[in-house]
Enzyme design. Structure first.
Site, PDB file in Angstrom:
ATOM      1  CG  HIS A 241      -4.483-117.530  87.076  1.00 53.54           C
ATOM      2  ND1 HIS A 241      -4.889-116.535  86.192  1.00 53.54           N
ATOM      3  CD2 HIS A 241      -3.748-118.385  86.341  1.00 53.54           C
ATOM      4  CE1 HIS A 241      -4.421-116.806  84.982  1.00 53.54           C
ATOM      5  NE2 HIS A 241      -3.722-117.911  85.036  1.00 53.54           N
TER       6      HIS A 241
HETATM    7  O1  RIB Z   1      -7.688-120.347  84.910  1.00 50.88           O
HETATM    8  C1  RIB Z   1      -6.775-120.374  85.974  1.00 50.88           C
HETATM    9  C2  RIB Z   1      -7.203-121.352  87.032  1.00 50.88           C
HETATM   10  O2  RIB Z   1      -7.258-122.667  86.479  1.00 50.88           O
HETATM   11  C3  RIB Z   1      -6.202-121.452  88.195  1.00 50.88           C
HETATM   12  O3  RIB Z   1      -6.870-121.834  89.359  1.00 50.88           O
HETATM   13  C4  RIB Z   1      -5.276-122.541  87.747  1.00 50.88           C
HETATM   14  O4  RIB Z   1      -4.644-123.201  88.848  1.00 50.88           O
HETATM   15  C5  RIB Z   1      -6.258-123.486  87.089  1.00 50.88           C
HETATM   16  O5  RIB Z   1      -6.858-124.276  88.093  1.00 50.88           O
END
Ligand code: RIB
Ligand code: CA
Length: 312
Positions: A241
């Site tokens: 992500h």
């Molecule tokens: O939902 C994904 C996010 O939440 C990313 O930033 C992951 O590292 C968690 O922090």
């Protein structure tokens, strides 16, 4: 001219990939990294951020101590099932000793960077938005020093931590509301549906593992996350992500924006932490819109992330 960048992060395996991408990108001038609670507790995220600075040889980058809990309502929900107890897929103990954090608060470090900059600074918020909300609230006079805030978080569809909410927003909905509904600083939101669409498959992960020792370490961190994704989503691909959000930071317009005013559900029902489009609200035209980012071409995004990671 390299683009000044502050990264607020909760490493976290995908945060680790994002940090290496930024730290290895010549177009990015990483002025500070601030670690906050999120995927794991602050003591782990702070040590992990320090280890990643040491791993990439970037001990020149100051490390700040961010928030250890949400603004208002305490939430002890972490993401250890995905990121491991140490936050780095069990690999933290084998890494070099961490860079020590600067004394004082990470928010003050962020403010110092903004006070001293001669170029507008991009803020990458890839964990809970607690630090980012505190920065905007504590130093409103520095808002014009911020070029934009690029947030990994939210979702226009379903969530990942609940049916409605994505993890970073769910962690501190009040902070998210403060950041996503203000009109002083432009916000680009890289939502869950975009980062899931850019999931990395076996060939990409193998290319990462074969690139160099730092990339091999990232690939090793990713393996336990890959197993969770296989069991949760039923196919062999991992959403990195935060790396997608940092690609947009270092290479603007890698993603395309759709201006959408958002509200954050700060109630205590089943949708707490949801990011809700307000396009049909009666006052929609008067609401500050967030640039909700989408990938124009997934392969191009994944190739760009890998190319930047492999730049040593
Ligand atoms: O939902 C994904 C996010 O939440 C990313 O930033 C992951 O590292 C968690 O922090
Ligand atoms: Ca994160």
């Amino acid at each position: 001219m390299p683009r000044p960048l502050i990264i607020d992060t909760d490493p976290g395996v995908d945060d680790a990939v994002a940090l290496v991408l930024a730290l290895r990108s010549t177009e990015a001038d990483v002025r500070a990294v601030v670690a906050s609670y999120g995927n794991v507790d602050l003591d782990h995220t702070l040590g992990n951020a320090g280890r990643l600075l040491a791993l990439t040889g970037r001990t020149d980058v100051p490390l700040g101590i961010g928030a250890d809990r949400p603004l208002v309502h305490r939430l002890d929900r972490r993401a250890t099932l995905v990121h491991g107890e140490d936050g780095l897929g069990g690999r933290a103990a084998g890494l070099a000793d961490p860079v020590a954090p600067r004394p004082g608060s990470g928010i003050a470090l962020m403010a110092q960077v903004l006070e001293e900059t001669t170029l507008p600074v991009t803020i990458a918020s890839i964990g809970p938005l607690t630090d980012t909300a505190l920065l905007l609230a504590t130093y409103p006079h520095l808002a014009d020093r911020i070029e934009r805030i690029v947030v990994m978080g939210g979702s226009i569809g379903g969530g990942n931590v609940t049916g409605a909410a994505e993890f970073n927003i769910h962690a501190d909905p009040e902070a998210a509301q403060r950041v996503l509904t203000q009109d002083r600083v432009p916000v680009a939101l890289v939502p869950l549906e975009t980062t899931l669409a850019c999931s990395a498959g076996p060939d990409w992960l193998r290319a990462l593992a074969d690139a160099d020792p730092v990339c091999a370490e990232l690939a090793a961190m990713i393996e336990p996350v890959r197993a969770v994704y296989r069991s949760r989503y039923g196919h062999d691909a991992v959403a990195l992500h935060d790396a997608v959000a940092l690609l947009e930071c270092v290479e603007p317009n890698s993603l395309v924006a759709r201006p959408i005013p958002l509200a954050v559900d700060t109630g205590f029902g089943p949708a707490r932490g949801a990011t809700v489009p307000q396009l049909t609200a009666p006052d929609a035209a008067d609401l500050p819109a967030v640039g909700v980012m989408a990938a124009p071409d997934v392969r191009t995004v994944l190739d760009a992330v890998l190319d930047r990671l492999r730049k040593a």
